[in-house]
Design a protein around this motif. Structure first.
Motif, mmCIF file in Angstrom:
data_model
loop_
_atom_site.group_PDB
_atom_site.id
_atom_site.type_symbol
_atom_site.label_atom_id
_atom_site.label_comp_id
_atom_site.label_asym_id
_atom_site.label_seq_id
_atom_site.Cartn_x
_atom_site.Cartn_y
_atom_site.Cartn_z
ATOM 1 N N ALA A 1 -0.862 3.855 -7.783
ATOM 2 C CA ALA A 1 0.000 4.324 -6.904
ATOM 3 C C ALA A 1 0.599 3.148 -6.237
ATOM 4 N N ASP A 2 -0.251 2.018 -6.004
ATOM 5 C CA ASP A 2 0.189 0.775 -5.040
ATOM 6 C C ASP A 2 1.195 0.149 -6.020
ATOM 7 N N TYR B 1 4.596 1.877 -6.460
ATOM 8 C CA TYR B 1 5.281 1.853 -5.292
ATOM 9 C C TYR B 1 5.997 0.561 -4.801
ATOM 10 N N THR B 2 5.131 -0.526 -5.390
ATOM 11 C CA THR B 2 5.827 -2.022 -5.408
ATOM 12 C C THR B 2 6.729 -2.258 -6.378
ATOM 13 N N GLN C 1 1.781 10.394 -8.958
ATOM 14 C CA GLN C 1 0.436 10.555 -8.688
ATOM 15 C C GLN C 1 0.062 12.018 -8.807
ATOM 16 N N VAL D 1 6.733 8.352 -6.169
ATOM 17 C CA VAL D 1 5.285 7.819 -6.453
ATOM 18 C C VAL D 1 4.363 8.867 -6.153
ATOM 19 N N ASP E 1 12.525 3.168 0.870
ATOM 20 C CA ASP E 1 11.072 2.993 0.708
ATOM 21 C C ASP E 1 10.476 4.433 0.856
ATOM 22 N N LYS F 1 0.741 -1.124 0.251
ATOM 23 C CA LYS F 1 -0.028 0.104 0.111
ATOM 24 C C LYS F 1 0.879 1.248 -0.010
ATOM 25 N N PHE F 2 0.743 1.994 -1.005
ATOM 26 C CA PHE F 2 1.283 3.485 -1.012
ATOM 27 C C PHE F 2 0.651 4.175 -0.005
ATOM 28 N N ALA G 1 8.436 6.120 -2.174
ATOM 29 C CA ALA G 1 6.894 6.868 -1.565
ATOM 30 C C ALA G 1 6.791 8.455 -2.247
ATOM 31 N N LYS H 1 -0.528 7.236 1.451
ATOM 32 C CA LYS H 1 -1.307 8.411 0.863
ATOM 33 C C LYS H 1 -1.176 9.619 1.550
#
Length: 256
Positions: free
Chosen positions: A127-128, A131-132, A216, A212, A205, A30-31, A209, A33
Motif C-alpha cells: 500500500a505504501d 500510494y507513493t 488493498q 489504494v 493525495d 506511509k499510506f 489514498a 491505514k
C-alpha cells in the motif's frame, strides 16, 4: 488456478521491473491505514478504479457484486460502476487485447486484483508503494508517453490522472554517489507545478489514498474479518487456558 498463478507472475514481473529500473529511488510515503475501515473512502476508491484503471488493467478475480461488501447496493453498482459488462456478477475484465497492449505500452498491463499484496519490502508495504507511485508522476519528454515516475523509473504507464493532479516537472541535481566515490548520480530535489489540476494537492493525495484503500481491500476483501476472528480466537484461548489451569488445580489438589 492457472489464472491466479499468471496474475501473481505478472505482479512479480512488475516488481522486478521496478527493481531493475532502480526504484524505488525515494523513501515511500506511509499510506493512511484508517482508509481501510472507511466505507466512503473505499467506495470513492472503487469509483476511481473503474473510471481510471479499468480501461487498461483488469481485476479478473474480483466480481462487481462483491462491492456490496463496502456498502454499495446492486442498483448503485449497475448505475455507476458497470461499464465493461451488463451483468453485476461478472468479473472486472477489460476489452483491451494483450497484443495491442504490448504494442502500445511495451508490455501487457498487469492484472490488479492482487497488486497491493505483491509489493512489500523493508522500505514499506504494498500500500505504501502504490500510494507513493500514484503521486509521483512527472513530465518527461524523453519517454514515449511523455511521463515518468520516481518510484518506477522508465515506467510504460502514462499518468492517467494528470487532469486531477495537473502537470509537474521533477527537479534533479547532480551529486556524488556516497556508495561509489567519483560517481555522479541524479538526486531528486522536488516537483515544479507546470499546470494546475482540478484537485488541490491535498485533495489529490486523499483521492489516491482512497484508490489504494480499494486496491488493498480488493486484494483481500476478508482481511478485516480475518483480523476480528483472530482476535476472538486469541481471547477464547486465553479464557480456556484460565479454565484449564483452574481445573488442573482442582484435579491435583489432593495429590501429594
Amino acid at each position: 488456478m492457472k489464472k491466479i498463478i499468471a496474475s501473481l507472475l505478472a505482479a512479480f514481473a512488475l516488481v522486478a521491473g521496478a527493481h531493475a529500473a532502480g526504484g524505488p529511488g525515494i523513501a515511500l510515503d506511509k499510506f493512511p491505514k484508517d482508509r481501510l475501515t472507511d466505507l466512503a473512502a473505499l467506495q470513492n476508491g472503487a469509483k476511481l478504479f473503474v473510471n481510471y484503471c479499468l480501461n487498461c488493467h483488469s481485476a479478473a478475480f474480483m466480481r462487481y457484486n462483491r462491492l456490496r461488501d463496502i456498502g454499495l447496493t446492486e442498483q448503485q453498482i449497475k448505475d455507476n460502476l458497470l461499464f465493461a459488462t451488463d451483468k453485476v456478477g461478472e468479473t472486472m475484465k477489460v476489452a483491451l487485447h494483450d497484443r495491442d497492449a504490448k504494442e502500445w505500452f511495451g508490455a501487457t498491463p498487469p492484472d490488479l486484483t492482487l497488486v497491493a499484496r505483491s509489493r512489500s519490502s523493508h522500505s514499506g508495504t504494498g500500500a505504501d508503494y502504490l500510494y507513493t507511485y500514484l503521486r509521483t508522476f512527472y513530465r518527461d519528454d524523453t519517454r514515449p508517453t511523455g511521463w515518468n515516475n520516481l518510484v518506477f523509473p522508465s515506467v510504460g504507464m502514462p499518468h492517467v490522472m494528470w487532469e486531477l493532479q495537473g502537470q509537474r516537472a521533477a527537479k534533479f541535481a547532480e551529486v556524488q554517489d556516497p556508495h561509489a566515490p567519483g560517481k555522479v548520480i541524479q538526486e531528486f530535489q522536488g516537483f515544479e507545478q507546470l499546470t494546475p489540476g482540478t484537485m488541490s494537492p491535498q485533495e489529490f493525495d486523499n483521492a489516491m489514498a482512497d484508490l489504494v484503500a480499494y486496491l488493498q481491500w480488493m486484494a483481500e476483501p476478508v482481511a478485516q474479518q480475518r483480523v476480528r476472528i483472530g482476535v476472538g480466537v486469541l481471547i477464547f484461548l486465553a479464557f480456556f487456558m484460565f479454565i484449564a489451569w483452574r481445573l488442573n488445580a482442582v484435579f491435583w489438589k489432593d495429590v501429594k
